[in-house]
Design an enzyme around this catalytic site. Structure first.
Site, PDB file in Angstrom:
ATOM      1  N   LYS A  73       0.806  -0.970   0.074  1.00 61.59           N
ATOM      2  CA  LYS A  73       0.194  -0.375   0.404  1.00 61.59           C
ATOM      3  C   LYS A  73       0.827   1.559   0.117  1.00 61.59           C
ATOM      4  CE  LYS A  73      -4.445  -1.315   1.976  1.00 61.59           C
ATOM      5  NZ  LYS A  73      -5.273  -1.397   3.261  1.00 61.59           N
ATOM      6  N   ASP A  80      -9.456   1.940   4.220  1.00 61.46           N
ATOM      7  CA  ASP A  80      -9.542   0.536   4.819  1.00 61.46           C
ATOM      8  C   ASP A  80     -10.502  -0.144   3.525  1.00 61.46           C
ATOM      9  OD1 ASP A  80     -10.255  -1.844   6.739  1.00 61.46           O
ATOM     10  OD2 ASP A  80     -11.965  -1.128   5.761  1.00 61.46           O
TER      11      ASP A  80
END
Length: 217
Positions: free
Chosen positions: A12, A67
């Site tokens: 990420k 998320d």
């Protein structure tokens, strides 16, 4: 500008650095910060906000948190917010002992669960954008700039789940990417280049929405 990313996931971090190349992206481990907040929310947004505020309270500096997860329409959105903990049909929200199974096991289990539901015609009423194997990634992203000062973007990325694990393809991306097929590209997400994925992905679209606001903080 230095921006903290509320994750321990190096993949990420790499994606975010590509998307925000003009800024310095740091994750907690870069500065020796122990960061593992309890994600007790019931939605992607709630979990994203929990992570963003938790890290901001430590670093007192702008934080981006996201998320994200994969949602299979015929399984009523499973695994959704539990994507990282998903442990098959018996434990869609994760094993009681907290032990995670490997990504390969997750991929196999999710395909098997969908195949079983389709075989037994256990389909909920849903908008199947790409047929009964339709799925999508969701990303809720928070840019947290201080108490009571935050910006939110939530985006999706649509595809279909492959029929058997032997059809998985690609070495790019991470997570469920090798088993999500994109009909318009005739590729899995893992077969896209980093630039191709960032241009159309849930995370890429959410970042671009927030990017317009970063100069305001």
């Amino acid at each position: 500008m230095k921006i903290y990313l509320a994750t321990g996931n190096l993949n990420k971090k790499r994606e975010m650095q590509d998307l925000l190349a003009e800024h310095e992206i740091l994750i907690p481990s870069d500065e020796g910060i122990n960061f593992n907040p309890d994600e007790t929310g019931s939605t992607f947004y709630e979990n994203s906000l929990i992570k963003a505020k938790a890290l901001y309270d430590i670093v007192k500096h702008p934080v981006i948190a996201d998320d994200s997860g994969i949602c299979v329409d015929a399984l009523s959105g499973v695994p959704g917010i539990y994507s990282s903990r998903y442990a098959g049909e018996a434990f869609p929200q994760g094993r009681p002992d907290g032990k995670k199974i490997s990504q390969e096991e997750q991929n196999i289990s999710l395909i098997d669960q969908l195949n079983k539901a389709l075989k037994n015609n256990r389909l909920p009423s849903a908008a199947y954008l790409n047929g009964p194997r339709s799925c999508h990634y969701t990303c809720a992203m928070v840019l947290y700039a201080g108490n009571d000062r935050l910006f939110v973007a939530q985006e999706t990325f649509e595809g279909t789940l492959i029929e058997k694990i032997e059809d998985q393809a690609g070495n790019g991306g991470f997570g469920y990417d090798p088993i999500v097929f994109l009909p318009e590209f005739n590729k899995t997400v893992a077969q896209l280049t980093a630039d191709e994925k960032n241009a159309i992905s849930h995370r890429g679209k959410a970042v671009r929405a927030l990017k317009k606001l970063i100069d305001l903080i």
